[in-house]
Structure formats: structure tokens, C-alpha cells
Design an enzyme around this catalytic site. Structure first.
Site, PDB file in Angstrom:
ATOM      1  N   LEU A   1       9.074   8.980  -3.566  1.00  0.00           N
ATOM      2  CA  LEU A   1       7.648   8.824  -3.841  1.00  0.00           C
ATOM      3  C   LEU A   1       7.143   7.487  -3.294  1.00  0.00           C
ATOM      4  CD1 LEU A   1       5.297  10.311  -5.192  1.00  0.00           C
ATOM      5  CD2 LEU A   1       5.891   9.161  -7.332  1.00  0.00           C
TER       6      LEU A   1
ATOM      7  N   ARG B   1       6.716   7.783   0.415  1.00  0.00           N
ATOM      8  CA  ARG B   1       5.484   8.487   0.752  1.00  0.00           C
ATOM      9  C   ARG B   1       4.276   7.561   0.667  1.00  0.00           C
ATOM     10  NH1 ARG B   1       3.172  14.044   0.081  1.00  0.00           N
ATOM     11  NH2 ARG B   1       0.955  13.779  -0.341  1.00  0.00           N
ATOM     12  N   GLU B   2       4.268   6.680  -0.329  1.00  0.00           N
ATOM     13  CA  GLU B   2       3.139   5.777  -0.553  1.00  0.00           C
ATOM     14  C   GLU B   2       3.287   4.455   0.209  1.00  0.00           C
ATOM     15  OE1 GLU B   2       0.565   6.869  -1.976  1.00  0.00           O
ATOM     16  OE2 GLU B   2       1.414   8.706  -2.789  1.00  0.00           O
ATOM     17  N   ASP B   3       4.293   4.353   1.070  1.00  0.00           N
ATOM     18  CA  ASP B   3       4.504   3.175   1.919  1.00  0.00           C
ATOM     19  C   ASP B   3       4.528   1.880   1.114  1.00  0.00           C
ATOM     20  OD1 ASP B   3       4.976   1.852   4.310  1.00  0.00           O
ATOM     21  OD2 ASP B   3       2.839   1.549   4.714  1.00  0.00           O
TER      22      ASP B   3
END
Length: 200
Positions: free
Chosen positions: A108, A111-113
């Protein structure tokens, strides 16, 4: 009041959407609550990043008070504006509350860098019906744009599909729809004006 610490080493059986899943998971598996307000509201799109079905982890539609949505992040991957939350005492944000296994936390974050400075963890308190959940993880943009940037059609469709399929209130859905529409309309007008300036 529910607390994310209470989830350690057990599956919360109080949520019907998780009851079937709990039979398939070891009771000792650590979990965490996650509030999604953007593209991650769509379990299909979230599955793409986490590598397994995520609709099984949905707790329900949640409300975050004291914040509002805004497209204050320029995604280098999508080359468009993406959603963020900013504090606003007079507003609220609707989204989806998940109860995810801790083993999915790094995916997660990817995905959110988080490691690249895109988004950061923010702990919030949300309501699902009459239930209150504290210490819930969500993500907010680290370096916010000074003005909102319109999302592209792909990102918009994922966000709106998640909002619709997960059952956000009709009023909130249409507010989100028109907000996106207005941003995209302003962008088109802005591009048109720049073309006229170059050719005029």
C-alpha cells in the site's frame, strides 16, 4: 471506540463483510484499518496493487469529519491531478474503510509512493454508521500543489466507480462528480486560451 491497536493478533468478527474471510485467515494475523477516499475506494483497482482480492476486507462506507477533498497532487505516473485531503472544520470526506492484513502495508505504501515523498501516513478517526474507529491510517500529500490540478478521465472513472460500487451517499457522489467536471472544464478552457495566445 474501536482502536487499531485492538486489531493486533486477531480478526475483528463484528463486521459481517469480514466474517467469511476470517475463516480463511489465521486468527493470529495482524490487521490495520485503512480509510480510502480516492482510487483505492475501488476494490478492483486496489487488488491490482495489493495482489489479492480486497472487497473481502471492506468494513463499510466511512465518514471523515474535519477534512475536505482536493486534487492537490500531481501524479508523475498518471500525469494528472490526484486526490488529497486537507483539514477543514466545516467539511467532511466520505470513503471506504478497509481492515487489511499488515503484510499488505508495504504494498500500500508503494502504491502511494511513500518512499518517494508522494504521500505520507496520517492517522484519523472515522465513523461507519454509529461505530467510531480511531487510529485509522489514511494518506495525505506531502508537497501539496497551491492550486487543484484536474484529474484525467482514467483516474476519474476509477474514483467514481469506487464511490458508486461501494455505496457512498448519492449527495456526496454527485458533489464529487461535479467537482471533477468543473476542474476538467477549467483545464480545457485554459488550454484553449493558451492555444489562442500562441496563434493570435
Amino acid at each position: 471506540m474501536q482502536n487499531s491497536q485492538q486489531l493486533q493478533n486477531r480478526i475483528p468478527n463484528s463486521h459481517p463483510t469480514l466474517s467469511d474471510r476470517s475463516e480463511q485467515l489465521e486468527l493470529s494475523e495482524s490487521m490495520f484499518y485503512y480509510f480510502a477516499y480516492g482510487s483505492c475506494m475501488c476494490p478492483v483497482d486496489l487488488r491490482r496493487s495489493l495482489g489479492e482480492p480486497t472487497h473481502l476486507y471492506v468494513v463499510g462506507v466511512a465518514r471523515l469529519n474535519g477534512y475536505r477533498l482536493g486534487f492537490y497532487y500531481h501524479s508523475p505516473h498518471r500525469d494528472c491531478g490526484c486526490l488529497d485531503i486537507v483539514q477543514d472544520a466545516n467539511s467532511y470526506v466520505e470513503g471506504v474503510l478497509y481492515c487489511l492484513p499488515s503484510r499488505l502495508s508495504d504494498r500500500l505504501d508503494l502504491r502511494e509512493d511513500v518512499s518517494g515523498g508522494g504521500y505520507q501516513h496520517e492517522l484519523v478517526t472515522v465513523k461507519v454508521g454509529k461505530n467510531i474507529y480511531s487510529n485509522v491510517r489514511t494518506y495525505s500529500v506531502v508537497n501539496k500543489l497551491t492550486r487543484e490540478l484536474a484529474p484525467n478521465d482514467w483516474y476519474s472513472s476509477v474514483v467514481l466507480r469506487g464511490a458508486s460500487t461501494c455505496g457512498l451517499t448519492e449527495r456526496y457522489f454527485w458533489q464529487l462528480f461535479y467537482h471533477i467536471y468543473q476542474l476538467q472544464l477549467l483545464q480545457v478552457k485554459g488550454n484553449g486560451n493558451r492555444v489562442q495566445e500562441r496563434t493570435g
